[in-house]
Design an enzyme around this catalytic site. Structure first.
Site, mmCIF file in Angstrom:
data_model
loop_
_atom_site.group_PDB
_atom_site.id
_atom_site.type_symbol
_atom_site.label_atom_id
_atom_site.label_comp_id
_atom_site.label_asym_id
_atom_site.label_seq_id
_atom_site.Cartn_x
_atom_site.Cartn_y
_atom_site.Cartn_z
ATOM 1 N N CYS A 138 15.521 -8.425 -4.122
ATOM 2 C CA CYS A 138 16.811 -8.023 -4.361
ATOM 3 C C CYS A 138 17.606 -7.471 -3.157
ATOM 4 C CB CYS A 138 16.639 -6.787 -5.291
ATOM 5 S SG CYS A 138 18.052 -5.779 -5.724
ATOM 6 N N CYS A 167 17.796 -3.233 -3.420
ATOM 7 C CA CYS A 167 16.636 -2.446 -3.180
ATOM 8 C C CYS A 167 15.561 -3.152 -2.416
ATOM 9 C CB CYS A 167 16.028 -1.803 -4.705
ATOM 10 S SG CYS A 167 15.232 -2.931 -5.756
ATOM 11 N N CYS A 200 17.636 -6.700 -11.588
ATOM 12 C CA CYS A 200 16.401 -6.295 -10.925
ATOM 13 C C CYS A 200 16.057 -5.184 -11.597
ATOM 14 C CB CYS A 200 17.064 -5.705 -9.620
ATOM 15 S SG CYS A 200 15.762 -4.772 -8.616
ATOM 16 N N CYS A 225 16.069 -1.528 -9.437
ATOM 17 C CA CYS A 225 17.393 -0.518 -9.081
ATOM 18 C C CYS A 225 18.510 -1.139 -10.331
ATOM 19 C CB CYS A 225 18.189 -0.978 -7.909
ATOM 20 S SG CYS A 225 18.746 -2.764 -7.682
ATOM 21 N N CYS A 251 19.613 -18.624 -12.835
ATOM 22 C CA CYS A 251 20.452 -19.108 -11.992
ATOM 23 C C CYS A 251 21.011 -17.540 -11.440
ATOM 24 C CB CYS A 251 21.631 -19.467 -13.238
ATOM 25 S SG CYS A 251 22.944 -20.316 -12.159
#
Length: 159
Positions: A61, A64, A110, A113, A133
């Site tokens: 991510c 984070c 995510c 976060c 995707c």
């Protein structure tokens, strides 16, 4: 005494950022990253810098640093966005119903976060039949053996 920290099967801390940490994470984003990660936007197809990334490693991510996808699960879907068959851990990517633009899709976020990553579709290759995707700007690529990004100071290890 039991550790109250929520952890994924791979042992990573899934505790959401504090308000202060979130402010710092968001301040580090570019305008385009903000548009996608925070405002649930989409980058143009075939423009993402990670589309052609083929080295061994992990995609984390951007906000984070949580590891989301292993390079070995990435495939060329022909759609113009990095595509993956499965997350590092199923609990690292959260699915949310998305009814924007008159469609029903499954948005991916995510799990730590809550930043927007992209969407998942049931038209991927075996073994899962799924196609995650994902927007390139929502991810940071970490080559195998390198330290994972750790903006929250959680000591998440290496790719």
């Amino acid at each position: 005494m039991t550790d109250p920290t929520p952890r994924s099967p791979s042992g990573l801390d899934l505790t959401p950022p504090t308000d202060g940490q979130r402010v710092a994470l968001e301040a580090d984003l570019s305008a385009e990253e903000r548009r996608i990660l925070l405002a649930h936007g989409t980058e143009a197809p075939f423009c993402g810098v990670l589309l052609g990334e083929k080295r061994p490693g992990v995609f984390c991510c951007r906000m984070c640093g949580l590891p989301l996808f292993r390079a070995g699960t990435k495939f060329d879907s022909g759609t113009g966005w990095p595509s993956f068959t499965e997350p590092v851990d199923a609990v690292h990517v959260r699915a949310v119903e998305d009814r924007a633009y008159g469609m029903v899709r499954t948005e991916t976020r995510c799990a730590r976060c809550d930043s927007h990553q992209g969407h998942v579709f049931p038209d991927g290759p075996p073994p899962t039949g799924l196609r995650y995707c994902i927007n390139s700007v929502a991810l940071t690529f970490v080559e195998a053996g390198r330290p994972l990004p750790d903006p929250l100071g959680r000591g998440d290890g290496t790719a």
